[in-house]
Design an enzyme around this catalytic site. Structure first.
Site, PDB file in Angstrom:
ATOM      1  CB  SER A  65       5.041   5.355   4.143  1.00 47.68           C
ATOM      2  OG  SER A  65       5.373   6.459   4.948  1.00 47.68           O
ATOM      3  CG  ASN A 120      -1.815   1.211   1.284  1.00 50.43           C
ATOM      4  OD1 ASN A 120      -2.398   1.586   0.265  1.00 50.43           O
ATOM      5  ND2 ASN A 120      -1.949   1.847   2.441  1.00 50.43           N
ATOM      6  CG  ASP A 125      -2.858   3.640   6.840  1.00 53.14           C
ATOM      7  OD1 ASP A 125      -2.948   3.052   5.749  1.00 53.14           O
ATOM      8  OD2 ASP A 125      -3.608   4.578   7.175  1.00 53.14           O
ATOM      9  CG  HIS A 165      -0.693   6.332   4.577  1.00 48.60           C
ATOM     10  ND1 HIS A 165      -2.079   6.296   4.594  1.00 48.60           N
ATOM     11  CD2 HIS A 165      -0.327   7.208   5.548  1.00 48.60           C
ATOM     12  CE1 HIS A 165      -2.525   7.111   5.536  1.00 48.60           C
ATOM     13  NE2 HIS A 165      -1.483   7.670   6.133  1.00 48.60           N
TER      14      HIS A 165
HETATM   15  C1  GAR Z   1      -2.624   8.888  -2.941  1.00 49.47           C
HETATM   16  O1  GAR Z   1      -2.138  10.095  -2.425  1.00 49.47           O
HETATM   17  C2  GAR Z   1      -2.437   7.762  -1.944  1.00 49.47           C
HETATM   18  O2  GAR Z   1      -1.286   7.900  -1.164  1.00 49.47           O
HETATM   19  C3  GAR Z   1      -3.679   7.931  -1.098  1.00 49.47           C
HETATM   20  O3  GAR Z   1      -4.694   8.215  -2.013  1.00 49.47           O
HETATM   21  C4  GAR Z   1      -4.146   8.930  -3.111  1.00 49.47           C
HETATM   22  C5  GAR Z   1      -4.592   8.256  -4.389  1.00 49.47           C
HETATM   23  O4  GAR Z   1      -4.271   9.025  -5.495  1.00 49.47           O
HETATM   24  N1  GAR Z   1      -3.945   6.747  -0.354  1.00 49.47           N
HETATM   25  C6  GAR Z   1      -4.437   6.749   0.883  1.00 49.47           C
HETATM   26  O5  GAR Z   1      -4.731   7.768   1.478  1.00 49.47           O
HETATM   27  C7  GAR Z   1      -4.611   5.372   1.505  1.00 49.47           C
HETATM   28  N2  GAR Z   1      -4.672   5.461   2.924  1.00 49.47           N
HETATM   29  P1  GAR Z   1      -4.286   8.414  -6.951  1.00 49.47           P
HETATM   30  O6  GAR Z   1      -5.650   7.763  -7.151  1.00 49.47           O
HETATM   31  O7  GAR Z   1      -4.113   9.598  -7.826  1.00 49.47           O
HETATM   32  O8  GAR Z   1      -3.172   7.428  -7.057  1.00 49.47           O
END
Ligand code: GAR
Length: 216
Positions: free
Chosen positions: A137, A108, A146, A110
């Site tokens: 991360s 994942n 997480d 984060h």
């Molecule tokens: C990213 O910033 C990722 O780190 C976050 O969602 C966004 C997805 O963007 N994930 C989380 O918050 C998970 N806990 P994307 O769809 O443009 O890749």
């Protein structure tokens, strides 16, 4: 060597999925994306994956029990022959059974420097805390949200006039650098001498009365 087959799970824009996909186009990439799946049939990222010739699958979670939705996703992922599940903005809490099935094979990303700011609103929380450095991360997924073992992190400076949005935008640029590289390293670990040495050490030291001595 055969490339590791990877399924990417998204819920929205899918910019991390795109970064993973484009990095996989390099001939020396040790992984290939064989499926992009989503719990949101309208996820923008699905269209991009289709245009790039990658198989897609969408199943809304609405009206389904968590465990049943996860089972449907799991079946499609295994049908695609994926050996790894890569969460890229997949905004679902996963059932214990799904996490168990992919133990050690699910990553994942984060948007914070874990263990700081698990959960949501990470950028605003970093700004409110007066942090001078934020970041992202990549970690293995375990039952605790997480909290799995970290595989890689990248720091991003917080600017004095940053808003949650402006910081999020820069953190995403960092995410797009970090995720493909970290995934590539992880799927290649079986041929990494440092990883193999650490495994041998782990097994040897688990023997009764084993101790480590320096030998020349
Ligand atoms: C990213 O910033 C990722 O780190 C976050 O969602 C966004 C997805 O963007 N994930 C989380 O918050 C998970 N806990 P994307 O769809 O443009 O890749």
């Amino acid at each position: 060597m055969a490339k590791a087959r990877v399924a990417v799970l998204i819920s929205g824009g899918g910019t991390n999925m795109a970064a993973l996909l484009y990095a996989a186009k390099r001939p020396d990439s040790p992984y290939e994306v064989v499926l992009v799946a989503s719990n949101n049939p309208d996820a923008e990222g699905l269209k991009l994956a289709q245009a790039e010739g990658v198989a897609t699958f969408a199943q809304s979670h609405v009206g389904l029990k968590r465990v049943d939705h996860d089972e449907i996703m799991h079946n499609h992922i295994t049908k695609a022959g994926a050996a790894y599940v890569v969460l890229a903005g997949y905004m679902r809490i996963l059932s214990e059974s799904f996490v168990e099935k992919w133990d050690g094979r699910m990553l994942n990303i984060h948007p914070s420097l874990l263990p700081k700011y698990t959960g949501l609103h990470t950028h605003q929380r970093a700004i409110d805390a007066g942090d001078s450095v934020a970041g992202c991360s990549v970690h293995l997924v375990t039952a605790d949200l997480d909290e799995g073992p970290l595989l890689g992190q990248m720091e991003v400076a917080v600017l004095p006039n940053d808003t949650a949005d402006s910081l999020a935008e820069r953190v995403k640029i960092a995410e797009h650098q970090l995720y493909p590289r970290t995934l590539a390293d992880y799927v290649s670990r079986a041929t990494d001498p440092d990883y193999l040495t650490s495994k041998v050490r782990e097994i040897a030291l688990a023997q009764p009365e084993a101790d480590e001595v320096v030998s020349h």
